[in-house]
Design a protein around this motif. Structure first.
Motif, PDB file in Angstrom:
ATOM      1  N   ASP A 158       0.837  -1.206   0.000  1.00 55.78           N
ATOM      2  CA  ASP A 158       0.000   0.000   0.000  1.00 55.78           C
ATOM      3  C   ASP A 158       0.872   1.256   0.000  1.00 55.78           C
ATOM      4  O   ASP A 158       0.644   2.177  -0.791  1.00 55.78           O
ATOM      5  CB  ASP A 158      -0.973  -0.003   1.191  1.00 55.78           C
ATOM      6  CG  ASP A 158      -0.288  -0.242   2.531  1.00 55.78           C
ATOM      7  OD1 ASP A 158       0.910  -0.632   2.555  1.00 55.78           O
ATOM      8  OD2 ASP A 158      -0.953  -0.039   3.571  1.00 55.78           O
ATOM      9  N   SER A 192       1.784   4.166  -3.331  1.00 54.76           N
ATOM     10  CA  SER A 192       1.748   5.626  -3.162  1.00 54.76           C
ATOM     11  C   SER A 192       3.122   6.245  -3.404  1.00 54.76           C
ATOM     12  O   SER A 192       3.244   7.311  -4.033  1.00 54.76           O
ATOM     13  CB  SER A 192       1.264   5.979  -1.754  1.00 54.76           C
ATOM     14  OG  SER A 192      -0.039   5.503  -1.541  1.00 54.76           O
ATOM     15  N   LYS A 211       3.932   6.168  -7.135  1.00 53.08           N
ATOM     16  CA  LYS A 211       3.165   7.222  -7.812  1.00 53.08           C
ATOM     17  C   LYS A 211       3.840   8.578  -7.641  1.00 53.08           C
ATOM     18  O   LYS A 211       3.990   9.343  -8.607  1.00 53.08           O
ATOM     19  CB  LYS A 211       1.738   7.265  -7.243  1.00 53.08           C
ATOM     20  CG  LYS A 211       0.837   8.303  -7.917  1.00 53.08           C
ATOM     21  CD  LYS A 211      -0.553   8.315  -7.281  1.00 53.08           C
ATOM     22  CE  LYS A 211      -1.424   9.369  -7.958  1.00 53.08           C
ATOM     23  NZ  LYS A 211      -2.748   9.477  -7.301  1.00 53.08           N
ATOM     24  N   GLU A 212       4.270   8.876  -6.429  1.00 59.69           N
ATOM     25  CA  GLU A 212       4.933  10.146  -6.126  1.00 59.69           C
ATOM     26  C   GLU A 212       6.216  10.293  -6.950  1.00 59.69           C
ATOM     27  O   GLU A 212       6.490  11.355  -7.531  1.00 59.69           O
ATOM     28  CB  GLU A 212       5.246  10.184  -4.629  1.00 59.69           C
ATOM     29  CG  GLU A 212       5.738  11.505  -4.101  1.00 59.69           C
ATOM     30  CD  GLU A 212       5.965  11.454  -2.598  1.00 59.69           C
ATOM     31  OE1 GLU A 212       7.073  11.837  -2.170  1.00 59.69           O
ATOM     32  OE2 GLU A 212       5.053  11.027  -1.865  1.00 59.69           O
ATOM     33  N   GLN A 216      -4.399  -0.110  -7.886  1.00 63.96           N
ATOM     34  CA  GLN A 216      -3.564   1.090  -7.765  1.00 63.96           C
ATOM     35  C   GLN A 216      -2.294   0.962  -8.607  1.00 63.96           C
ATOM     36  O   GLN A 216      -1.920   1.897  -9.326  1.00 63.96           O
ATOM     37  CB  GLN A 216      -3.193   1.318  -6.295  1.00 63.96           C
ATOM     38  CG  GLN A 216      -4.343   1.782  -5.418  1.00 63.96           C
ATOM     39  CD  GLN A 216      -4.030   1.629  -3.935  1.00 63.96           C
ATOM     40  OE1 GLN A 216      -2.870   1.480  -3.544  1.00 63.96           O
ATOM     41  NE2 GLN A 216      -5.067   1.652  -3.103  1.00 63.96           N
ATOM     42  N   VAL A 219       4.837   6.438   3.771  1.00 60.38           N
ATOM     43  CA  VAL A 219       5.116   6.674   2.350  1.00 60.38           C
ATOM     44  C   VAL A 219       6.330   7.579   2.183  1.00 60.38           C
ATOM     45  O   VAL A 219       7.226   7.323   1.361  1.00 60.38           O
ATOM     46  CB  VAL A 219       3.883   7.290   1.639  1.00 60.38           C
ATOM     47  CG1 VAL A 219       4.223   7.668   0.199  1.00 60.38           C
ATOM     48  CG2 VAL A 219       2.703   6.326   1.670  1.00 60.38           C
TER      49      VAL A 219
END
Length: 474
Positions: free
Chosen positions: A305, A309, A312-313, A336, A424
């Motif tokens: 999870d 994220s 993606k960043e 995702q 994250v």
């Protein structure tokens, strides 16, 4: 010493995770140390019977009926492998269930498996010094042995290994009757767990000794944060709880002879050819950028999870990287990462499947291997990555903490990157540090050469198990 190892999956015959790798490799290492080893596992639909011999037909008294059971045998790596065939329980497309949904009768399936092992030992007149069971699927062996077979196996001692405390085999209490157990074991000091029956708890209570797969995890499971409701019990039995880090099969994971990779190598500077071949295979641009590999269940427990994220960043910031992911798991996490794969086709390759050859290629081709687990009893991926000169990026938990030394200006002989907080931002920061190291080619190569020299073979870890066996056997 005569050891019987019992596991619900064993590589290369059946596999969903690391338990199979352990159950396949540890017996071989024990046998190389002079022990007599027998391995028991179910005969699943996916196992090819053509190379097995039918050894025995047996009626097992279980669930108020005599259940016809066939036992198949083969000899491998100087170990006897026995497979228990029952059409109703094991002739299915999956080992435990479909996706995240378990089969409704798993209590009966693995209760039967545990009972059948003891009946087969009796029929074959195998009198083991040690019965070594693993996880909830074979935990009831310890219960059945102490309740019903202690006269037959009077000198036999039991070792119970917890590979992941998060999976306990919890079922409705009505199964006590089906399992042929007396109700006096359904107590707070027995198998009762919030008015349900807990297989793993039974394994712990009735075993002579309990171990888990790293020293740090043995401590962590005695806390409320990581104890999954059994921390109090494990504290109570801390005197018989220990931790032994898993090993890996260095014959299976060997860059010099690995049949699944495109180019065998002994020096990490030669990895570039494998990287180019994998990029071509997966349709990624063939260029020298940091490649981050993942071979994992795509689940929150594995940190997927926060990875989705973080990735993606990084991708939105136009980081010059490639991510190669192999595995399947929780649908929301799959979705995702699939969105990233669709949007960044030149930087993300998502492979939602189990693919052993591709797993080998990812280990051999990646520069870094990402394991940001929320908790990780041991982890094999970081040790496999070392074999191929691939540096792991891990969170400081369980066996990851025990086996990865953080890269920093102050650390001597670092082996990867370690971050502490499950966050994250922390993972992103750590991946950026890895990118910085990638641009320091000589330093990266030096560390990669060092990690390839590390020995996490079962040769050493098997000796720890032998010490444990001798300790309880006297």
């Amino acid at each position: 010493m005569n050891v019987v190892l019992v596991s619900s999956e064993v590589f290369p015959f059946s596999k969903t995770g690391g338990l199979a790798d352990v159950a396949g490799a540890l017996p071989k290492a024990l046998a190389e140390n002079g022990l007599k080893v027998s391995v028991f596992s179910p005969l699943y639909k996916s196992i090819d019977k053509t190379n097995l011999s039918l050894l025995l037909n047996l009626n097992v008294d279980f669930n108020a009926q005599l259940i016809k059971t066939n036992i198949y045998h083969t000899l491998k790596d100087r170990c006897d492998f026995y497979f228990i065939e029952n059409e109703a329980y094991f002739n299915r497309d999956h080992l435990y269930g479909i996706g995240a949904i378990d089969y409704e009768d798993n209590a009966l399936r693995f209760g039967f498996f545990s009972k059948a092992v003891l009946e087969i030992l009796k029929a074959l007149k195998i009198n083991p010094d040690i019965i070594h069971s693993n996880d909830w699927q074979s935990a009831l062996i310890n219960v059945y042995l102490k309740l019903f077979y202690k006269d037959i196996f009077a000198k036999t001692k039991t070792v119970f290994t917890i590979h992941n405390l998060g999976y306990q085999g919890i079922f409705d209490k009505s199964y006590i009757n089906n399992l042929g157990l007396p109700w006096d074991v359904f107590t707070l000091d027995g198998l009762e767990f919030y008015d349900k029956v807990n297989f793993l708890k039974g394994g712990i209570v009735f075993a002579d000794t309990v171990n888990t797969v790293s020293k740090t995890y043995a401590k962590e499971i005695q806390t409320s944060e990581n104890g999954f409701g059994l921390d109090g019990l494990l504290k109570k039995f801390s005197y018989k709880l220990s931790g032994i880090v898993n090993g890996i099969d260095i014959d299976v994971w060997d860059p010099k002879s690995d049949k699944f990779i495109d180019y065998n190598f002994n020096n990490p500077k030669d990895k570039i050819k494998n990287k180019s071949a994998l990029q071509k295979l997966l349709g990624l641009p063939i260029k020298e950028v940091p490649v981050f590999g993942i071979v994992s269940r795509l689940a929150a427990q594995k940190g997927m999870d926060i990875f989705s994220s973080s990735a993606k960043e990084l991708l939105e910031s136009n980081a010059n990287v490639q991510f190669i992911i192999l595995g399947s798991g929780e649908k929301d996490i799959e979705e995702q990462i699939a969105q990233l794969s669709s949007r960044y086709k030149d930087k993300v390759s998502l492979n939602l499947k189990f693919d052993e050859p591709l797993a080998h290629k990812i280990y051999a081709s990646s520069d870094f291997f990402v394991m940001p687990s929320k908790y990780e009893p041991c982890g094999l991926g970081q040790m496999i990555a070392y074999r191929y000169g691939t540096l792991p990026i891990v969170r400081e938990t369980g066996g990851l903490k025990d086996t990865v030394k953080n890269y920093s200006n102050r650390s001597k002989n670092p082996t990867g990157f370690v971050f502490e907080k499950y966050d994250v931002k922390e993972l992103t920061k750590t991946i950026k540090k890895a990118i910085e190291l990638f641009n320091k080619k000589d330093e990266l190569l030096k560390i990669a050469q060092y990690v390839m020299s590390l020995d996490y073979s079962w040769k050493n870890q098997a000796k720890e198990y032998i010490k444990l066996y001798k300790k309880i056997y006297g």
